[in-house]
Design a protein around this motif. Structure first.
Motif, PDB file in Angstrom:
ATOM      1  N   TYR A 247      27.671  70.620  -2.352  1.00 13.22           N
ATOM      2  CA  TYR A 247      27.419  70.926  -0.922  1.00 13.22           C
ATOM      3  C   TYR A 247      26.093  71.926  -1.024  1.00 13.22           C
ATOM      4  O   TYR A 247      26.120  73.046  -1.846  1.00 13.22           O
ATOM      5  CB  TYR A 247      28.397  71.601  -0.394  1.00 13.22           C
ATOM      6  CG  TYR A 247      27.716  72.571   0.754  1.00 13.22           C
ATOM      7  CD1 TYR A 247      27.291  71.765   1.829  1.00 13.22           C
ATOM      8  CD2 TYR A 247      28.255  73.874   1.183  1.00 13.22           C
ATOM      9  CE1 TYR A 247      26.599  72.484   2.990  1.00 13.22           C
ATOM     10  CE2 TYR A 247      27.559  74.747   2.012  1.00 13.22           C
ATOM     11  CZ  TYR A 247      26.851  73.881   3.120  1.00 13.22           C
ATOM     12  OH  TYR A 247      26.289  74.601   4.120  1.00 13.22           O
ATOM     13  N   ALA A 248      24.859  71.451  -0.394  1.00  9.61           N
ATOM     14  CA  ALA A 248      23.995  72.545   0.065  1.00  9.61           C
ATOM     15  C   ALA A 248      23.455  71.715   1.295  1.00  9.61           C
ATOM     16  O   ALA A 248      23.401  70.251   1.140  1.00  9.61           O
ATOM     17  CB  ALA A 248      22.918  72.503  -1.125  1.00  9.61           C
ATOM     18  N   PRO A 249      22.603  72.323   2.023  1.00  7.58           N
ATOM     19  CA  PRO A 249      22.270  71.771   3.331  1.00  7.58           C
ATOM     20  C   PRO A 249      21.547  70.580   3.119  1.00  7.58           C
ATOM     21  O   PRO A 249      21.599  69.649   3.943  1.00  7.58           O
ATOM     22  CB  PRO A 249      21.508  72.845   4.155  1.00  7.58           C
ATOM     23  CG  PRO A 249      22.191  74.095   3.579  1.00  7.58           C
ATOM     24  CD  PRO A 249      22.620  73.788   2.293  1.00  7.58           C
ATOM     25  N   PRO A 250      20.457  70.380   2.190  1.00 11.71           N
ATOM     26  CA  PRO A 250      19.936  69.055   1.969  1.00 11.71           C
ATOM     27  C   PRO A 250      20.497  67.983   1.488  1.00 11.71           C
ATOM     28  O   PRO A 250      19.939  66.935   1.707  1.00 11.71           O
ATOM     29  CB  PRO A 250      18.727  69.429   1.033  1.00 11.71           C
ATOM     30  CG  PRO A 250      18.846  71.161   0.712  1.00 11.71           C
ATOM     31  CD  PRO A 250      20.159  71.466   1.303  1.00 11.71           C
ATOM     32  N   PHE A 251      21.761  68.222   1.305  1.00 12.03           N
ATOM     33  CA  PHE A 251      22.446  67.182   0.586  1.00 12.03           C
ATOM     34  C   PHE A 251      23.856  66.790   1.416  1.00 12.03           C
ATOM     35  O   PHE A 251      24.220  65.401   1.292  1.00 12.03           O
ATOM     36  CB  PHE A 251      22.927  67.568  -0.872  1.00 12.03           C
ATOM     37  CG  PHE A 251      21.706  68.013  -1.704  1.00 12.03           C
ATOM     38  CD1 PHE A 251      21.093  66.903  -2.167  1.00 12.03           C
ATOM     39  CD2 PHE A 251      21.119  69.104  -1.853  1.00 12.03           C
ATOM     40  CE1 PHE A 251      19.954  67.055  -3.080  1.00 12.03           C
ATOM     41  CE2 PHE A 251      19.998  69.442  -2.646  1.00 12.03           C
ATOM     42  CZ  PHE A 251      19.390  68.255  -3.295  1.00 12.03           C
ATOM     43  N   SER A 252      24.374  67.422   1.782  1.00 14.25           N
ATOM     44  CA  SER A 252      25.598  67.223   2.654  1.00 14.25           C
ATOM     45  C   SER A 252      26.276  68.273   3.703  1.00 14.25           C
ATOM     46  O   SER A 252      25.759  69.515   3.718  1.00 14.25           O
ATOM     47  CB  SER A 252      26.938  66.669   1.792  1.00 14.25           C
ATOM     48  OG  SER A 252      27.018  68.210   1.165  1.00 14.25           O
TER      49      SER A 252
END
Lengths: 445, 445
Positions: free
Chosen positions: A417-422
């Protein structure tokens, strides 16, 4: 070629490898043909992973334009024909690899063999379509018969060429490897692209003009003018030689093999690729799944064993991925139809999420549908339809399926999880959670 | 808030839930702060998943600007302070959830508390950085201390603001959650973005001007002029209250819990989030891994159990993902350093592949590094560094790791293939194959 190269790699000068092929090319990506036709990829050379010359430099005795026409298993001989010279040839062998591939389905309707009607399987087919398109006037019309992977990809390729395109399919929704509720999303995306989608419509025939070339496609829904017709009705295993020679065929029409890709009951005979059946680990049944990824793996396994090593092909879970315009499509395991056919009782979880954290500018919608077995809670299958960055998530489901995970176990998995990915809960986890809750409400312990 | 909401969902009016927080916001994405600072995301509202009002509407008694200052476990009382009113409060409880989170590491060097030096953890920190940046002239200079996830993301955010940016880190390469060979690729990408990267360089202090504001950062590599300094040195569990109250702490400094997020030996006391330690399933050790995804799952588990249900948190495999400019970074399981620390003997497979079929125009390079245990052949960890479409592949490794797969088993997996999504052998399979071949050459049976 994968098997031949692998066997040669293992045995070197100790093994003479002769390869017969009726075509002119080796080791090319048939899956890339729609992208070549659509002008996204230069072809055909870019689609060739290894040329005949490269294979020959590695010591393979490669005979192109040479068609195997008979197998004498008792004598250990392949009868073949040099298509250019028109001569007959015979090749003795100690080991035989049967890798004849598959042939496109051509329904037996009037006019199906007219000029301007194309199957898409080998590189020469791609070139033929491109040459034909080059001769068409502005505003030309294309009809694609069949809304499966190749049909949908070829429809998009024709749109890129500026054609007005209609896709005809008997099924209620495109992409019957998905359930109809997910296929309906593909339907809408195709319409956004300007494609006229005629589902629930059977093909009756092809009308030709005075020059013998296609002029229209006759369907249950009326006659559609057509300057080019592409058949995307799938393929069936090419087993003429195998049948004549008495090799065992399965209910799905392909050659049966064991785990090492050996043909049972025929010492020294191996088979791999689109001509064989594969074992589906989820439904525990034999299927015909003609995909390059399986063919490549099987080739490597057959080549390893044929070369004196040991390798097995562990079966499939029916994973597939595709794309139409901006919409990505992934599936693995069983659809509802597949699950019913296999006799499973199941629950269905459906969710909508985003490809990135919802607040990121790149966030795109994706839909996930998950099937799990009642009782065991085991994952049975998943379908993903969504925009950029969606579909490769199907590999997580495929890996979970491979390992016979339950959807409840899946909810605890440590996915990235990280904001640019999910979002903080990846769509895979949300879908697993939703499905697990249908089996047992939270706090139900 | 995840635990509070879940417990309330299960028990309704039967459970009174009081939530104390010293801040002003609830349920926000701290991970989104760098994207807000960088101007990619509007903030701070967009980062708030659920506002205080929404939580209150669902029946939570939410006390913001209220700091817990003492736990009396014997009496079942939390002592707190209303930060605005300046009054003392006490709250009796039957169940206590300890979810104090983590605090940014601030090294004890001169000037570290100067104006213009920022940690990035809560929304107010983000606003403070943005306000400070708004007052800086063109050509201003930023120094980021620490080249981990937050440091690298904040460095990029400052570049987007037009600052000249230097990143300082003690380690030989950025991103020490990767091995240095993979971190070196991150290093190069940061330099492409115009960031001055000073690795192997310790922080000695911060120089301030006559106004008390930061003027420069003093490092082992010289003095760097700075108009703003961002600390990205990681966080440590906030365990002051827990320590005073005698809750058990682990070697990694966090509160220890059992699988249900209960604190052993303290009936009715639960803990979750960045203040606890997590069990790493691969190294079988307890670690501090402060990630929103774990905190969310733990909150749900604690809330379920506290609400009378049953749920467990199964541990982690250290999966993480990040991005710097166009470069995507994923990791799961053990790096070489981690594997050595855990006592594993391992082999390392390294490959370079492409995100799509090599001939597609969107094809981008990606590098994969895989560790597998000698003997068992079991996957121990994977690292992925590559361009768009690369990093989410780490979830396939994470799922394989979760299921204790060997790299040899992985090579047979049915992962999706189509030209826009991967080569016919996905990079995951190529990397697994390369690593498996190091353990046992093909044909070695």
């Amino acid at each position: 070629m994968s098997a031949a190269a692998q066997a040669k790699r293992l045995r070197g000068d100790d093994l003479e490898v002769v390869v017969l092929d009726r075509g002119r090319h080796t080791s090319y990506s048939a899956c890339g043909i729609p992208y070549w036709v659509g002008g996204e990829v230069d072809g055909p050379d870019a689609l060739v992973a290894r040329s005949p010359e490269e294979h020959r430099r590695r010591g393979l005795d490669l005979r192109l334009r040479t068609e195997a026409v008979g197998l004498d298993l008792a004598a250990g001989v392949v009868h073949a024909r040099d298509l250019d010279a028109g001569t007959d040839l015979r090749f003795g062998y100690d080991h035989l690899l049967h890798a004849t591939g598959a042939v496109p389905v051509r329904p037996p309707v009037p006019g199906i063999d007219a000029a301007g009607v194309f199957g898409v399987q080998v590189l020469d087919d791609g070139q033929a379509v491109i040459d034909h398109l080059a001769g068409l006037p502005d505003g030309a019309r294309g009809v694609v018969v069949g809304a499966g992977y190749i049909g949908v990809e070829m429809a998009e390729a024709l749109v890129r060429h500026g054609l007005r395109v209609t896709v005809v399919d008997k099924a209620p929704e495109p992409m019957t490897t998905l359930d109809p509720d997910m296929g309906a999303m593909v339907h809408r995306e195709m319409e956004c692209l300007g494609i006229d989608v005629r589902t629930g419509t059977g093909l009756l025939g092809v009308e030709t003009g005075a020059d013998g070339a296609v002029r229209a496609v006759v369907t249950e829904d009326g006659t559609l003018p057509a300057d080019v017709v592409v058949l995307g009705l799938g393929v069936r295993p090419a087993t003429g030689l195998a049948r004549e020679a008495g090799l065992p065929l399965g209910d799905a029409g392909g050659v049966r093999t064991d785990l090492r890709m050996a043909v049972p009951g025929h010492e020294g005979v191996w088979a791999a690729g689109d001509c064989v059946e594969v074992f589906d680990r989820v439904s525990q049944s034999w299927l015909h799944v003609p995909l390059g990824t399986h063919a490549n793996k099987q080739g490597r396994v057959a080549g390893t064993n044929l070369g004196g090593g040991y390798a097995t092909f562990p079966g499939v879970v029916r994973t597939a991925i595709s794309k139409v315009c901006g919409l990505e499509i992934g599936r693995t395991g069983l659809t509802e139809r597949d699950a019913r056919a296999a006799g499973f009782r199941y629950v269905v979880g459906r969710i909508e999420s985003t490809t990135t954290a919802g607040y990121m500018p790149a966030a795109r919608s994706l839909h996930v549908k998950v099937l799990a077995e009642v009782g065991s809670g085991r994952l049975l299958g998943a379908q993903v339809v969504g925009f950029e960055g969606s579909a490769k998530r199907i590999d997580v489901f495929a890996t979970a399926l491979w390992n016979r995970m339950t959807v409840d176990e899946m909810t605890g998995m440590d996915l990235s999880y990280a904001p640019p990915f999910s979002p903080v809960w990846d769509a895979v986890l949300i879908a697993a959670r939703k499905t697990a809750d249908l089996l047992q409400p939270p706090g139900g312990g």
